[in-house]
Design a protein around this motif. Sequence first.
Motif, PDB file in Angstrom:
ATOM      1  N   SER A   1     -12.020  -5.038  10.919  1.00  0.00           N
ATOM      2  CA  SER A   1     -11.552  -3.659  10.976  1.00  0.00           C
ATOM      3  C   SER A   1     -10.672  -3.442   9.752  1.00  0.00           C
ATOM      4  CB  SER A   1     -10.777  -3.407  12.266  1.00  0.00           C
ATOM      5  OG  SER A   1     -10.600  -2.023  12.465  1.00  0.00           O
ATOM      6  N   ALA A   2     -11.007  -2.429   8.965  1.00  0.00           N
ATOM      7  CA  ALA A   2     -10.322  -2.251   7.683  1.00  0.00           C
ATOM      8  C   ALA A   2     -10.028  -0.787   7.390  1.00  0.00           C
ATOM      9  CB  ALA A   2     -11.167  -2.831   6.547  1.00  0.00           C
ATOM     10  N   THR A   3      -8.889  -0.570   6.773  1.00  0.00           N
ATOM     11  CA  THR A   3      -8.564   0.721   6.191  1.00  0.00           C
ATOM     12  C   THR A   3      -9.072   0.680   4.752  1.00  0.00           C
ATOM     13  OG1 THR A   3      -6.788   2.324   5.810  1.00  0.00           O
ATOM     14  CG2 THR A   3      -6.228   0.013   5.463  1.00  0.00           C
ATOM     15  N   GLN A   4      -8.884   1.728   4.000  1.00  0.00           N
ATOM     16  CA  GLN A   4      -9.306   1.726   2.601  1.00  0.00           C
ATOM     17  C   GLN A   4      -8.323   2.532   1.771  1.00  0.00           C
ATOM     18  OE1 GLN A   4     -12.907   3.865   1.069  1.00  0.00           O
ATOM     19  NE2 GLN A   4     -13.621   1.767   0.730  1.00  0.00           N
ATOM     20  N   VAL A   5      -8.059   2.042   0.563  1.00  0.00           N
ATOM     21  CA  VAL A   5      -7.146   2.722  -0.356  1.00  0.00           C
ATOM     22  C   VAL A   5      -7.782   2.812  -1.730  1.00  0.00           C
ATOM     23  CG1 VAL A   5      -5.034   2.043   0.871  1.00  0.00           C
ATOM     24  CG2 VAL A   5      -5.949   0.553  -0.909  1.00  0.00           C
ATOM     25  N   SER A   6      -7.314   3.779  -2.521  1.00  0.00           N
ATOM     26  CA  SER A   6      -7.764   3.893  -3.905  1.00  0.00           C
ATOM     27  C   SER A   6      -7.049   2.837  -4.746  1.00  0.00           C
ATOM     28  CB  SER A   6      -7.483   5.290  -4.443  1.00  0.00           C
ATOM     29  OG  SER A   6      -6.090   5.549  -4.414  1.00  0.00           O
ATOM     30  N   ALA A   7      -7.546   2.621  -5.941  1.00  0.00           N
ATOM     31  CA  ALA A   7      -6.981   1.585  -6.811  1.00  0.00           C
ATOM     32  C   ALA A   7      -5.490   1.785  -7.060  1.00  0.00           C
ATOM     33  CB  ALA A   7      -7.743   1.551  -8.136  1.00  0.00           C
ATOM     34  N   ASP A   8      -5.045   3.033  -7.198  1.00  0.00           N
ATOM     35  CA  ASP A   8      -3.635   3.278  -7.484  1.00  0.00           C
ATOM     36  C   ASP A   8      -2.736   3.135  -6.260  1.00  0.00           C
ATOM     37  OD1 ASP A   8      -4.694   5.629  -6.373  1.00  0.00           O
ATOM     38  OD2 ASP A   8      -3.284   6.894  -7.439  1.00  0.00           O
ATOM     39  N   GLN A   9      -3.310   2.962  -5.075  1.00  0.00           N
ATOM     40  CA  GLN A   9      -2.522   2.787  -3.849  1.00  0.00           C
ATOM     41  C   GLN A   9      -2.271   1.322  -3.500  1.00  0.00           C
ATOM     42  OE1 GLN A   9      -5.248   5.517  -1.466  1.00  0.00           O
ATOM     43  NE2 GLN A   9      -3.307   5.667  -0.367  1.00  0.00           N
ATOM     44  N   LEU A  10      -2.969   0.407  -4.150  1.00  0.00           N
ATOM     45  CA  LEU A  10      -2.861  -1.021  -3.852  1.00  0.00           C
ATOM     46  C   LEU A  10      -2.147  -1.740  -4.985  1.00  0.00           C
ATOM     47  CD1 LEU A  10      -3.573  -3.692  -2.356  1.00  0.00           C
ATOM     48  CD2 LEU A  10      -5.782  -3.608  -3.550  1.00  0.00           C
ATOM     49  N   LYS A  11      -1.068  -2.415  -4.653  1.00  0.00           N
ATOM     50  CA  LYS A  11      -0.375  -3.264  -5.624  1.00  0.00           C
ATOM     51  C   LYS A  11      -0.287  -4.660  -5.025  1.00  0.00           C
ATOM     52  CE  LYS A  11       3.653  -4.003  -8.407  1.00  0.00           C
ATOM     53  NZ  LYS A  11       4.983  -3.623  -8.804  1.00  0.00           N
TER      54      LYS A  11
ATOM     55  N   LEU B   1       0.856  -1.184   0.000  1.00  0.00           N
ATOM     56  CA  LEU B   1       0.000   0.000   0.000  1.00  0.00           C
ATOM     57  C   LEU B   1       0.890   1.230   0.000  1.00  0.00           C
ATOM     58  CD1 LEU B   1      -2.557  -0.976   2.798  1.00  0.00           C
ATOM     59  CD2 LEU B   1      -2.716  -1.437   0.350  1.00  0.00           C
ATOM     60  N   THR B   2       0.529   2.219  -0.794  1.00  0.00           N
ATOM     61  CA  THR B   2       1.267   3.476  -0.819  1.00  0.00           C
ATOM     62  C   THR B   2       0.335   4.625  -0.456  1.00  0.00           C
ATOM     63  OG1 THR B   2       0.836   3.729  -3.192  1.00  0.00           O
ATOM     64  CG2 THR B   2       2.921   2.678  -2.560  1.00  0.00           C
ATOM     65  N   GLY B   3       0.922   5.727  -0.021  1.00  0.00           N
ATOM     66  CA  GLY B   3       0.135   6.906   0.323  1.00  0.00           C
ATOM     67  C   GLY B   3      -0.471   6.802   1.704  1.00  0.00           C
ATOM     68  N   ALA B   4      -1.238   7.819   2.045  1.00  0.00           N
ATOM     69  CA  ALA B   4      -1.883   7.881   3.356  1.00  0.00           C
ATOM     70  C   ALA B   4      -2.984   6.837   3.450  1.00  0.00           C
ATOM     71  CB  ALA B   4      -2.454   9.273   3.585  1.00  0.00           C
ATOM     72  N   LEU B   5      -3.103   6.238   4.618  1.00  0.00           N
ATOM     73  CA  LEU B   5      -4.147   5.247   4.854  1.00  0.00           C
ATOM     74  C   LEU B   5      -5.282   5.880   5.643  1.00  0.00           C
ATOM     75  CD1 LEU B   5      -2.009   2.148   5.897  1.00  0.00           C
ATOM     76  CD2 LEU B   5      -2.847   2.772   3.624  1.00  0.00           C
ATOM     77  N   ARG B   6      -6.497   5.549   5.275  1.00  0.00           N
ATOM     78  CA  ARG B   6      -7.680   5.993   6.003  1.00  0.00           C
ATOM     79  C   ARG B   6      -7.686   5.315   7.374  1.00  0.00           C
ATOM     80  NH1 ARG B   6     -13.214   3.216   4.687  1.00  0.00           N
ATOM     81  NH2 ARG B   6     -12.247   1.796   6.157  1.00  0.00           N
ATOM     82  N   PRO B   7      -8.191   5.981   8.404  1.00  0.00           N
ATOM     83  CA  PRO B   7      -8.345   5.286   9.683  1.00  0.00           C
ATOM     84  C   PRO B   7      -9.177   4.016   9.489  1.00  0.00           C
ATOM     85  CG  PRO B   7      -8.737   7.622   9.966  1.00  0.00           C
ATOM     86  CD  PRO B   7      -8.632   7.380   8.474  1.00  0.00           C
ATOM     87  N   SER B   8      -8.962   3.071  10.338  1.00  0.00           N
ATOM     88  CA  SER B   8      -9.673   1.806  10.255  1.00  0.00           C
ATOM     89  C   SER B   8     -11.122   1.989  10.699  1.00  0.00           C
ATOM     90  CB  SER B   8      -8.969   0.783  11.148  1.00  0.00           C
ATOM     91  OG  SER B   8      -9.274  -0.516  10.755  1.00  0.00           O
ATOM     92  N   VAL B   9     -12.030   1.261  10.061  1.00  0.00           N
ATOM     93  CA  VAL B   9     -13.440   1.253  10.423  1.00  0.00           C
ATOM     94  C   VAL B   9     -13.791  -0.177  10.814  1.00  0.00           C
ATOM     95  CG1 VAL B   9     -15.804   1.542   9.566  1.00  0.00           C
ATOM     96  CG2 VAL B   9     -14.029   3.192   8.927  1.00  0.00           C
ATOM     97  N   ALA B  10     -14.389  -0.350  11.968  1.00  0.00           N
ATOM     98  CA  ALA B  10     -14.783  -1.666  12.465  1.00  0.00           C
ATOM     99  C   ALA B  10     -16.214  -1.954  12.020  1.00  0.00           C
ATOM    100  CB  ALA B  10     -14.676  -1.710  13.980  1.00  0.00           C
TER     101      ALA B  10
END
Length: 127
Positions: free
Chosen positions: A39-49, A15-24
């Motif tokens: 509990s999960a964070t979320q990233v945009s498509a370009d942040q996940l490889k 994962l690259t870039g800032a991560l969203r706080p986790s949501v349970a």
Amino acid sequence: MKNGSCLCGGVQYTLTGALRPSVACHCVQCRKTSGHYVSATQVSADQLKITQDATLRWYASSPKAQRGFCSTCGSSLFWRHADDNGATSVMSGTLDGASGITTAKHIFVADKGDYYTIADGLPQHEQ
């Protein structure tokens, strides 16, 4: 940059870039796929490889959402909604080492299991 994987290493990601706080999330689907809540964070498509995907499988858990998991060890890794333009929720517990994120809130608490209490003082949303 943060790295993560499933338990057996068959699925690995960066994962690259800032991560969203986790949501349970306490919905029935999350409880069934994880054995508790997710509990999960979320990233945009370009942040996940995804760097290793030999055992990655996707399950259509509803007409509009998919869950990514390892077919060898069973680790729940990802959740994505068809309408989110490639945004992917990443299970916070699959990150390697310290995540640097905190939990922001609880969702779907109306569906939570009766065997635990949410007592951390964070915002709770019924849906």
